[in-house]
Design an enzyme around this catalytic site. Structure first.
Site, PDB file in Angstrom:
ATOM      1  N   HIS A 304       4.993  -6.375   3.959  1.00 51.39           N
ATOM      2  CA  HIS A 304       3.666  -6.556   4.546  1.00 51.39           C
ATOM      3  C   HIS A 304       3.783  -6.520   6.056  1.00 51.39           C
ATOM      4  CE1 HIS A 304      -0.273  -8.234   5.449  1.00 51.39           C
ATOM      5  NE2 HIS A 304      -0.602  -7.791   4.257  1.00 51.39           N
ATOM      6  N   ASP A 361      -0.083  -7.379  -4.400  1.00 53.58           N
ATOM      7  CA  ASP A 361      -0.214  -6.305  -5.376  1.00 53.58           C
ATOM      8  C   ASP A 361       0.893  -6.296  -6.423  1.00 53.58           C
ATOM      9  OD1 ASP A 361      -2.570  -5.097  -4.359  1.00 53.58           O
ATOM     10  OD2 ASP A 361      -1.408  -4.317  -2.682  1.00 53.58           O
TER      11      ASP A 361
HETATM   12  N1  CMC Z   1      10.329  -0.742   0.271  1.00 54.69           N
HETATM   13  C1  CMC Z   1      11.408  -0.384   1.016  1.00 54.69           C
HETATM   14  N2  CMC Z   1      11.493  -0.521   2.343  1.00 54.69           N
HETATM   15  C2  CMC Z   1      10.422  -1.020   2.972  1.00 54.69           C
HETATM   16  C3  CMC Z   1       9.261  -1.421   2.289  1.00 54.69           C
HETATM   17  C4  CMC Z   1       9.249  -1.267   0.880  1.00 54.69           C
HETATM   18  N3  CMC Z   1       8.181  -1.629   0.176  1.00 54.69           N
HETATM   19  N4  CMC Z   1       8.346  -1.885   3.167  1.00 54.69           N
HETATM   20  C5  CMC Z   1       8.919  -1.784   4.371  1.00 54.69           C
HETATM   21  N5  CMC Z   1      10.172  -1.265   4.266  1.00 54.69           N
HETATM   22  C6  CMC Z   1      11.132  -1.051   5.344  1.00 54.69           C
HETATM   23  C7  CMC Z   1      10.873   0.257   6.087  1.00 54.69           C
HETATM   24  O1  CMC Z   1      11.550   1.327   5.496  1.00 54.69           O
HETATM   25  C8  CMC Z   1      11.362  -0.074   7.470  1.00 54.69           C
HETATM   26  O2  CMC Z   1      12.759  -0.008   7.454  1.00 54.69           O
HETATM   27  P1  CMC Z   1      13.617   0.407   8.773  1.00 54.69           P
HETATM   28  O3  CMC Z   1      13.159  -0.545   9.869  1.00 54.69           O
HETATM   29  O4  CMC Z   1      15.030   0.192   8.358  1.00 54.69           O
HETATM   30  O5  CMC Z   1      13.253   1.831   9.064  1.00 54.69           O
HETATM   31  C9  CMC Z   1      10.978  -1.554   7.636  1.00 54.69           C
HETATM   32  O6  CMC Z   1      10.947  -2.090   6.299  1.00 54.69           O
HETATM   33  C10 CMC Z   1       9.622  -1.769   8.282  1.00 54.69           C
HETATM   34  O7  CMC Z   1       8.679  -1.005   7.559  1.00 54.69           O
HETATM   35  P2  CMC Z   1       7.332  -0.485   8.195  1.00 54.69           P
HETATM   36  O8  CMC Z   1       6.806   0.630   7.376  1.00 54.69           O
HETATM   37  O9  CMC Z   1       7.534  -0.227   9.654  1.00 54.69           O
HETATM   38  O10 CMC Z   1       6.422  -1.791   8.048  1.00 54.69           O
HETATM   39  P3  CMC Z   1       4.870  -1.813   8.167  1.00 54.69           P
HETATM   40  O11 CMC Z   1       4.501  -3.164   8.613  1.00 54.69           O
HETATM   41  O12 CMC Z   1       4.389  -0.657   8.980  1.00 54.69           O
HETATM   42  O13 CMC Z   1       4.380  -1.538   6.643  1.00 54.69           O
HETATM   43  C11 CMC Z   1       3.661  -1.838   4.419  1.00 54.69           C
HETATM   44  C12 CMC Z   1       3.866  -2.493   5.804  1.00 54.69           C
HETATM   45  C13 CMC Z   1       2.883  -2.785   3.530  1.00 54.69           C
HETATM   46  C14 CMC Z   1       2.880  -0.532   4.578  1.00 54.69           C
HETATM   47  C15 CMC Z   1       5.064  -1.543   3.808  1.00 54.69           C
HETATM   48  O14 CMC Z   1       5.779  -2.745   3.640  1.00 54.69           O
HETATM   49  C16 CMC Z   1       4.971  -0.794   2.497  1.00 54.69           C
HETATM   50  O15 CMC Z   1       4.886   0.449   2.498  1.00 54.69           O
HETATM   51  N6  CMC Z   1       4.974  -1.527   1.317  1.00 54.69           N
HETATM   52  C17 CMC Z   1       4.794  -0.896   0.039  1.00 54.69           C
HETATM   53  C18 CMC Z   1       3.306  -0.657  -0.234  1.00 54.69           C
HETATM   54  C19 CMC Z   1       2.581  -1.956  -0.555  1.00 54.69           C
HETATM   55  O16 CMC Z   1       3.014  -2.738  -1.372  1.00 54.69           O
HETATM   56  N7  CMC Z   1       1.410  -2.121   0.076  1.00 54.69           N
HETATM   57  C20 CMC Z   1       0.546  -3.285  -0.166  1.00 54.69           C
HETATM   58  C21 CMC Z   1       0.413  -4.181   1.053  1.00 54.69           C
HETATM   59  S1  CMC Z   1      -0.332  -5.769   0.638  1.00 54.69           S
HETATM   60  C22 CMC Z   1      -1.952  -5.367   0.169  1.00 54.69           C
HETATM   61  C23 CMC Z   1      -2.769  -4.936   1.304  1.00 54.69           C
HETATM   62  O17 CMC Z   1      -3.046  -5.761   2.192  1.00 54.69           O
HETATM   63  O18 CMC Z   1      -3.236  -3.800   1.300  1.00 54.69           O
END
Ligand code: CMC
Length: 428
Positions: A304, A361
């Site tokens: 998140h 989720d």
């Molecule tokens: N699986 C594997 N690696 C992950 C994941 C994941 N679910 N989420 C983040 N990472 C890693 C990412 O690869 C990155 O690694 P590195 O720094 O080594 O390159 C690091 O963690 C930071 O990720 P980010 O994409 O920069 O983080 P963000 O804050 O931009 O993204 C997120 C947040 C929710 C989009 C992401 O965690 C994600 O894609 N999660 C899976 C989708 C999901 O479950 N979404 C629902 C969110 S909760 C409901 C809502 O509010 O909508």
């Protein structure tokens, strides 16, 4: 004394005021930065940018806290109803008994959908995703109710209409997609029970209201009711800032929510768990793929932007899930798999180092499956829940005396001035 920060650039010092939130959180006010310094800020994904001040929802991502209008999500999930929580978010305080009764009556009075709208549903291709249909239909509501929201009464009526009709429209889309007769809302049923009845009642098999399913739906919708400036809420505020009508702003929010990194994650989690199950429940290859930087796969339902600890909503929905499945005597192999996956991920260095915990989720899809909601309707369920939050945020933005149209800047990195070359002279 007002605090400030100083920016030193070459031989000049600029001073920027610091604003403080209710819990002492600090923000540097850069609203005059460009005028003062000629600089803009660059923050892709807005991870460090506050787009507004808001008195609706408080989140502490480090401590796993979520509160609506100061009340903890735990208390609301335990003691409130979705309708009362909606009132709280939109009006800023809990309703009195009389206000809640009046609100329920209004929701009932406005719950029918114009019969002409049924025709629209018939013309979507059968394979259409219900989120696309919902977004279009909410936008179409404006054609049926063209009065502009200028007075408080008109705004209240539009808000009530949206809250009342969205569940009818969602259930209608499901019925029509199955080729079944549409079920109308019933005045004797609560908001949540009514929705389940409209989804599952059929002339050959009357739906028996299951109180445990109604309770679980109440909790599910309360947990989704607001989450401050997330992607879809930011979309509602941004689109609304052009002073578009509320239906269009909400329609934009629904479209934004659809994405698998946002609300679409609940569908994506179940699809991921089903795939793992079909491949013999082997979780290790999926954990390895999630860790592999060269693989676009992500562990859906994990991570998140704000929570760097366990999502408080995930904790509650997990309990709701256990309770509902036990009450209904359902044994879902995907629940066992989800538990196993969570346990393995939480022990894994990559997940620990990246602060990746289950989000709301991760378990919510299993709750929805137990209620009988089809997978492609999961994100619609999220949208119904998020509606009061979108409305509250839109209202707050409309009432803000400092509100401006949202219009970010950019850092241009394209070519500098280039001459046009007539087509016959291009040597490409
Ligand atoms: N699986 C594997 N690696 C992950 C994941 C994941 N679910 N989420 C983040 N990472 C890693 C990412 O690869 C990155 O690694 P590195 O720094 O080594 O390159 C690091 O963690 C930071 O990720 P980010 O994409 O920069 O983080 P963000 O804050 O931009 O993204 C997120 C947040 C929710 C989009 C992401 O965690 C994600 O894609 N999660 C899976 C989708 C999901 O479950 N979404 C629902 C969110 S909760 C409901 C809502 O509010 O909508």
């Amino acid at each position: 004394m007002t605090e400030s920060v100083k920016i030193v650039y070459k031989d000049r010092i600029y001073e920027l005021p610091v604003r403080t939130g209710s819990h002492g959180e600090k923000a540097i006010d850069i609203s005059n930065l460009r005028d003062q310094t000629g600089f803009i800020t660059l923050d892709p994904g807005f991870a460090n940018t506050g787009s507004c001040s808001s008195a609706i929802t408080f989140m502490d991502g480090e401590r796993g806290i979520l509160r609506y209008r100061g009340i903890s999500i735990e208390q609301l999930a335990e003691q409130s109803s979705f309708i009362e929580t909606s009132y709280l978010l939109i009006h800023g305080r809990l309703p009195t008994v009389k206000e809640l009764q009046q609100f329920s009556v209004l929701l009932n009075d406005n719950s029918l959908v114009h019969e002409d709208m049924r025709g629209f549903y018939q013309h979507f291709p059968r394979a259409s995703h219900p989120m696309g249909i919902l977004s279009s239909m909410v936008n179409a509501l404006r054609s049926f109710y063209p009065v502009l929201e200028t007075t408080d009464e008109e705004i209240d009526l539009t808000v009530t209409r949206l809250l009342a009709k969205i569940r009818t429209m969602a259930a209608m889309s499901y019925k029509i997609s199955r080729g079944h007769r549409v079920v109308y809302p019933r005045p004797d049923l609560s908001y949540c029970a009514n929705f389940l009845n409209m989804m599952f009642d059929t002339p050959v098999m009357p739906y028996e209201i299951i109180p445990e399913a109604v309770d679980a739906l109440n909790v599910f919708w309360i947990l989704h009711a607001d989450h401050e400036q997330n992607c879809s809420t930011a979309a509602v505020r941004l689109v609304g800032s052009g002073r578009v009508n509320l239906y269009a702003a909400i329609s934009a929010g629904i479209a934004a929510l659809w994405g698998p990194l946002h609300g679409g994650a609940n569908q994506a989690v179940i699809e991921m768990l089903s795939e793992i199950h079909a491949n013999g429940n082997r979780i290790r290859p999926y954990i390895d793929r999630a860790k592999d930087r060269n693989d676009p796969f992500r562990m859906m339902g994990f991570g998140h932007r704000v929570y760097k600890t366990y999502d408080p909503r995930a904790r509650i929905i997990k309990k709701t899930c256990d309770r509902l499945l036990a009450k209904l005597r359902i044994s879902d192999p995907l629940l066992d798999l989800a538990r196993e996956l969570e346990e393995a991920a939480l022990k894994d260095d990559y997940f620990i180092d990246h602060n990746l915990y289950p989000n709301v989720d991760f378990y919510s899809g299993i709750v929805l499956r137990a209620m009988g909601i089809p997978t492609n309707m999961f994100t619609v369920m999220f949208a119904i829940g998020r509606l009061p939050g979108w409305i509250a945020q839109w209202k707050e933005s409309m009432d803000d005396p400092n509100w401006k149209i949202s219009r970010p800047r950019q850092l241009y990195t394209g070519p500098t001035q280039t001459d046009y070359i007539p087509i016959g002279q291009r040597n490409l």
